[in-house]
Design an enzyme around this catalytic site. Structure first.
Site, short mmCIF file in Angstrom:
data_model
loop_
_atom_site.label_atom_id
_atom_site.label_comp_id
_atom_site.label_asym_id
_atom_site.label_seq_id
_atom_site.Cartn_x
_atom_site.Cartn_y
_atom_site.Cartn_z
N HIS A 198 -7.65 3.04 3.55
CA HIS A 198 -7.50 3.83 4.79
C HIS A 198 -8.84 4.05 5.49
O HIS A 198 -8.87 4.31 6.70
CB HIS A 198 -6.95 5.22 4.47
N ASP A 219 0.86 -1.19 0.00
CA ASP A 219 0.00 0.00 0.00
C ASP A 219 0.89 1.24 0.00
O ASP A 219 2.07 1.17 0.36
CB ASP A 219 -0.92 0.03 1.23
N SER A 220 0.30 2.37 -0.37
CA SER A 220 1.03 3.64 -0.33
C SER A 220 1.39 4.01 1.11
O SER A 220 2.29 4.81 1.33
CB SER A 220 0.16 4.74 -0.94
N CYS A 223 -11.23 2.87 -0.35
CA CYS A 223 -9.85 3.26 -0.06
C CYS A 223 -9.52 2.52 1.21
O CYS A 223 -10.30 2.53 2.17
CB CYS A 223 -9.75 4.77 0.15
N GLU A 268 -3.64 9.26 8.02
CA GLU A 268 -2.17 9.20 8.09
C GLU A 268 -1.64 10.08 9.23
O GLU A 268 -0.60 9.81 9.80
CB GLU A 268 -1.55 9.65 6.75
N CYS A 294 -4.36 -1.42 -2.17
CA CYS A 294 -4.52 0.02 -2.36
C CYS A 294 -5.39 0.20 -3.59
O CYS A 294 -5.05 -0.30 -4.68
CB CYS A 294 -3.14 0.65 -2.58
N1 DGL Z 1 -5.00 3.41 0.64
C1 DGL Z 1 -5.04 3.91 -0.70
C2 DGL Z 1 -6.28 3.43 -1.43
O1 DGL Z 1 -6.84 2.39 -1.09
C3 DGL Z 1 -4.93 5.40 -0.93
C4 DGL Z 1 -4.08 6.23 -0.08
C5 DGL Z 1 -3.33 7.27 -0.85
O2 DGL Z 1 -3.92 8.26 -1.32
O3 DGL Z 1 -2.15 7.05 -1.00
O4 DGL Z 1 -6.70 4.05 -2.37
#
Ligand code: DGL
Length: 274
Positions: free
Chosen positions: A195, A11-12, A193, A159, A74
């Protein structure tokens, strides 16, 4: 002779840990490496080319660490990089590797959850602009109406550990109001997402009681289990000693603190220099 290796989960940042947690619960026997590109998060506001370049770089590092199968936990990377990796990069490799994403498994089930036939997608700007959910859901459930809302502030809230703050309430309300203004009939909201599950409690307070909130962790974990049953040639490439390793491209101290919030137990990560 093909060597087997851990399953990579990428993931990012921290968001993919919501998927990692469910995958490990569903398939505890395998070895896993989690990689968070925390130094370059967020991906959600970046161009197609940049997300592809960052994602492929991280996937290659997971391959170098022995992974044969990598899950892009992600949505942004799944929307913007997965197809190029699957269609251009993997066929050029001399041995068998697989990279899977999170959008298709979610699209496959979402139509079974709605009564009204209207589904809302909450995601990053990148995921929403890619139209990937609209395209994928239409393949499985062409009759379903999909409305989308980009929520650019939600990832920074998570974050930066602000997901319990009043600021979070403000931005959640703003984006949910926008989404329901596009269609009041939405009864299924996809947290598209990885997150966003950390904001689930707050989102739940601001949506009507009949609305399903769909988090992807369990869906992706079940889909991976099913994939490995259908693809024994890939399952044998996944080593199974029950080990877990964590890598971050940023500071390990903050990763460990944050990962503990996501996973509910302590972890010790290593730094990965890209
Ligand atoms: N967790 C990432 C997703 O599922 C996005 C987070 C980011 O913007 O880097 O899209």
């Amino acid at each position: 002779m093909l060597h087997n290796g851990p399953i990579g989960v990428f993931d990012s940042g921290y968001g993919g840990l919501t998927v990692f947690k469910e995958i490990v619960k569903e398939l505890p026997q395998y070895d896993y490496i989690y990689l968070g590109d925390n130094a370059r998060v967020p991906y959600g506001t970046r161009s197609f080319e940049t997300v592809y370049r960052y994602t492929w770089e991280c996937v290659q590092r997971l391959f170098e660490m022995g992974c044969r199968l990598v899950i892009l936990a992600c949505n942004t990377a799944s929307a913007k990089a997965l197809r190029t990796i699957q269609q251009q990069n993997l066929p050029e490799l001399s041995d068998l590797r697989r990279v899977l994403g999170v959008i298709r498994p979610t699209a496959e089930v979402v139509g079974t959850l709605t009564q009204t036939g209207e589904v809302g997608i909450l995601g990053t700007q990148g995921t929403v602009a890619s139209g990937s959910y609209v395209i994928e859901i239409a393949k499985f459930f062409p009759e379903i109406k999909v409305v989308q809302e980009a929520c650019p502030m939600w990832v920074p809230l998570v974050e930066n550990n602000e997901f319990n703050s009043e600021g979070a309430d403000y931005f959640i309300k703003k984006n949910l109001d926008n989404l329901f203004a596009k269609s009041a009939n939405v009864d299924t909201l996809v947290l598209a997402c990885t997150h966003y599950p950390l904001l689930e409690e707050k989102i739940r307070k601001q949506v009507p009681a009949n609305v399903n909130l769909v988090s992807q962790g369990e869906i992706v974990a079940r889909s991976l289990n099913d994939y490995l049953l259908r693809h024994p040639e890939i399952a044998v490439l996944c080593s199974s000693n029950g080990s877990r390793q964590f890598y971050t491209t940023e500071s390990t101290g903050s990763f460990d603190k944050k990962a503990e919030i996501f996973l509910g137990h302590a972890v010790t990560s290593s730094h990965l220099e890209l």
